[in-house]
Design an enzyme around this catalytic site. Sequence first.
Site, mmCIF file in Angstrom:
data_model
loop_
_atom_site.group_PDB
_atom_site.id
_atom_site.type_symbol
_atom_site.label_atom_id
_atom_site.label_comp_id
_atom_site.label_asym_id
_atom_site.label_seq_id
_atom_site.Cartn_x
_atom_site.Cartn_y
_atom_site.Cartn_z
ATOM 1 N N GLU A 21 1.714 -9.979 -0.882
ATOM 2 C CA GLU A 21 1.762 -8.965 0.172
ATOM 3 C C GLU A 21 1.354 -9.525 1.535
ATOM 4 O O GLU A 21 0.268 -10.102 1.686
ATOM 5 C CB GLU A 21 0.854 -7.784 -0.180
ATOM 6 C CG GLU A 21 0.944 -6.640 0.811
ATOM 7 C CD GLU A 21 0.221 -5.388 0.358
ATOM 8 O OE1 GLU A 21 -0.038 -4.528 1.213
ATOM 9 O OE2 GLU A 21 -0.087 -5.275 -0.840
ATOM 10 N N LYS A 61 -6.974 1.134 -3.169
ATOM 11 C CA LYS A 61 -5.938 0.127 -3.378
ATOM 12 C C LYS A 61 -6.093 -0.984 -2.359
ATOM 13 O O LYS A 61 -5.906 -2.168 -2.662
ATOM 14 C CB LYS A 61 -4.552 0.766 -3.273
ATOM 15 C CG LYS A 61 -3.390 -0.170 -3.615
ATOM 16 C CD LYS A 61 -2.821 -0.877 -2.407
ATOM 17 C CE LYS A 61 -1.620 -1.750 -2.779
ATOM 18 N NZ LYS A 61 -1.094 -2.500 -1.606
ATOM 19 N N ASP A 76 -8.816 -11.857 -15.296
ATOM 20 C CA ASP A 76 -7.999 -10.740 -15.771
ATOM 21 C C ASP A 76 -7.949 -9.623 -14.723
ATOM 22 O O ASP A 76 -8.877 -8.814 -14.616
ATOM 23 C CB ASP A 76 -8.593 -10.218 -17.084
ATOM 24 C CG ASP A 76 -7.703 -9.191 -17.778
ATOM 25 O OD1 ASP A 76 -6.835 -8.599 -17.109
ATOM 26 O OD2 ASP A 76 -7.893 -8.956 -18.982
ATOM 27 N N HIS A 92 1.057 -4.919 9.799
ATOM 28 C CA HIS A 92 1.726 -5.177 8.532
ATOM 29 C C HIS A 92 3.205 -5.483 8.743
ATOM 30 O O HIS A 92 3.738 -6.435 8.167
ATOM 31 C CB HIS A 92 1.577 -3.963 7.615
ATOM 32 C CG HIS A 92 2.212 -4.133 6.279
ATOM 33 N ND1 HIS A 92 1.641 -4.901 5.287
ATOM 34 C CD2 HIS A 92 3.373 -3.664 5.762
ATOM 35 C CE1 HIS A 92 2.422 -4.886 4.213
ATOM 36 N NE2 HIS A 92 3.475 -4.134 4.470
#
Length: 426
Positions: free
Chosen positions: A85, A263, A279, A377
């Site tokens: 991202e 998030k 993990d 972004h």
Amino acid sequence: MSDAPTSRLEGLHKMTPAERLQAVARQTNLGNEAVSDLVSAAEGRIELADRLVENAISVMSIPVGIATNMIVDGRDVLVPMATEESSVIAAVCNAAKRCRGTGGFVTSSSGPVMAAQVQLLGGGDPNNVRLKVYERINEIRAICDEVDPLLVKVGGGFRDVDVRVVDTAEGPMTIVHIIVDTRDAMGANAVNSMAEALAPKLSEWTGARSLLRILTNLADRRVVRARAVWPLEEIGGQEVRDNMLSAYHFADADPYRAATHNKGIMNGVSAVVLATGNDTRAIEAGAHAFASRDGRYRSMSRWERDPAGNLVGSLEMPMAVGLVGGATKVHPTARANLAVLGVSSADELARIIVSIGLAQNFAAMRALATTGIQKGHMALHAQNVALVVGAVGDEVDKVASELKALGKVRQDLAEEILARIRADNS
């Protein structure tokens, strides 16, 4: 006889990766270009992939970038982050730079303690079953420590037992938690093996039937905390600070906002977890469960104004990561990334990861409270769009620059810009 493709590829697991790829290609009518791409992506790494996962046919690379400016507990550290991202790594670099003057990130932790659960059904009064388990704590300790003597040798092993009675739709169940110090391992294999060894004895002692025997990823005994102070002048003034606090209060009160707010935190956390071969799914599951521990889903982070008017952020979350076992020791990129970090313990790694999460959260909230998240972004995303439409070399920057100037990062516009650039150069 039908020529329709089937997912029933008998014996696929016995084939070599190259044979598997050809079998898949035949079933899916995969073109030569796609097959070639899958072969190229795995060049030199397919044998390792074949040992790590089942039915391997290729490898999918994730970019690894470096987060700069991080100070964690007084130590400057460069942090590898694996993410696809745009803007994630840049955001951390910017946030960390803005709190260097106040010492960066200060952390604490509860230590590398994990828990496994053994589910007991029946056996009479569940509270009576509960007491029978507690009466056997010395025997439980011996059984668990015998499973992993190496862990005991390095200072880990069984620490305690916690027994809960849980009301369910089919009646009460007695749930036994064995608490284990896993040292520098994530600990899943160790605690699962202990639970497996212990379950028959618990049934024998209590008369209850043991069913599930597995760790919990809500590692609330393995919590790490990070805190940092951003001076008012580094934030952009009182208005920006207050807008950021309003953004936090919104996230803490509304699960719809909290989901996106958290998030953003996990953008940073998961990138370091992945880069070090740990993990990601376990960490994400534990983090979101921990965010709901008060009975509703809330912000993982906490933000406030200190007496001097600065912005103070803190993040507390489970962080069950390791330096030994699994991909952390097998995967060469994970090993190299750990070498870049220069960490000597799983606890140190966990503290850095949570600090990265807090930095990511600051950057996202500040962007939202000022120019909006899309400006930064999309500026970085413009390069990705340029690549998608086939731009190469200096064409990438030219297409991206025009998209940013237009304020519209769209594939159709990128195609038009690229065509014009190439026509002008022909």
